[in-house]
Design a protein around this motif. Structure first.
Motif, PDB file in Angstrom:
ATOM      1  N   CYS A 154     -17.884  65.553 -20.929  1.00 48.78           N
ATOM      2  CA  CYS A 154     -17.685  67.111 -20.676  1.00 48.78           C
ATOM      3  C   CYS A 154     -16.403  67.438 -20.584  1.00 48.78           C
ATOM      4  N   TRP A 155     -16.152  68.476 -21.019  1.00 52.23           N
ATOM      5  CA  TRP A 155     -15.081  69.337 -21.056  1.00 52.23           C
ATOM      6  C   TRP A 155     -14.619  69.812 -19.683  1.00 52.23           C
ATOM      7  N   ALA A 156     -13.439  69.945 -19.446  1.00 51.31           N
ATOM      8  CA  ALA A 156     -12.818  70.531 -18.233  1.00 51.31           C
ATOM      9  C   ALA A 156     -13.364  71.835 -18.021  1.00 51.31           C
ATOM     10  N   GLY A 157     -13.959  72.045 -16.679  1.00 45.67           N
ATOM     11  CA  GLY A 157     -14.622  73.343 -16.382  1.00 45.67           C
ATOM     12  C   GLY A 157     -16.241  73.186 -16.385  1.00 45.67           C
ATOM     13  N   SER A 158     -16.781  71.831 -16.770  1.00 42.90           N
ATOM     14  CA  SER A 158     -18.155  71.505 -17.080  1.00 42.90           C
ATOM     15  C   SER A 158     -18.446  70.354 -16.446  1.00 42.90           C
TER      16      SER A 158
END
Length: 192
Positions: A126-130
């Protein structure tokens, strides 16, 4: 099965059904007395009275199979006995070995949108912010406003913005309130 018809001949021998076929009765006459194993079954020996079901992790889509069933290919699985085909690993899972009875799930903080994956490398972080808190995830959840995640592969967005800061949904950092605005609570999605 026997080959003679009519009177009993003490010198006549009964013949065994060949591998892949069986006879569950007595007194059968002719090769047609031997039935072919159904798809999802096999018989490796001659003279069989029944066929064996394919084991979990394997399948057979042919009748009269005389060899053990085929193992499922990587990215597929068979979770029951006697199957005629393997199922494709669903999105969020993978199998890299073959002969799987279940597929392995992508770990916490990871996801996959494709079916039939054959490697854990198919599970993206998952990407940063998720984040993704579940196994077998097919996507990531955006961090709510007031919370953030600075790393990829997060299992949650439990970090809250401090008083005087805020974050919009999906943020990887908190932003300080502008001049003339304030925020006295932690975990705020906006300043006042």
């Amino acid at each position: 099965y026997g080959t003679a018809t009519g009177a009993v001949d003490a010198s006549a021998e009964c013949l065994a059904c060949v591998p892949g076929r069986y006879s569950s009765g007595t007194g059968g006459q002719g090769v047609e007395a031997c039935s072919a194993c159904s798809a999802g079954e096999f018989s490796t020996g001659s003279g069989g009275t029944a066929c064996s079901a394919c084991e979990v992790g394997s399948f057979s889509n042919q009748t009269g199979r005389a060899t053990p069933c085929e193992g499922c290919a990587a990215g597929r699985f068979a979770s029951a006995w006697g199957l005629t085909e393997c199922s494709i690993c669903p999105a969020g899972t993978y199998d890299s070995v073959g002969r799987a009875t279940v597929c392995r799930g992508c770990g916490v903080g990871k996801y996959s949108t494709q079916e039939g994956q054959t490697s854990s490398d198919s599970c993206a972080s998952c990407w940063a912010g998720s984040y993704s808190s579940a196994l077998n995830a097919t996507g990531c959840t955006t961090c709510p406003g007031g919370a953030f995640s600075t790393v990829t592969g997060a299992g949650d967005c439990s970090s809250l913005c401090s008083p005087g800061f805020f974050s919009r949904p999906g943020s990887s950092v908190c932003t300080q309130c502008s001049l003339g605005q304030y925020q006295s609570a932690s975990g705020a999605a906006e300043c006042q």
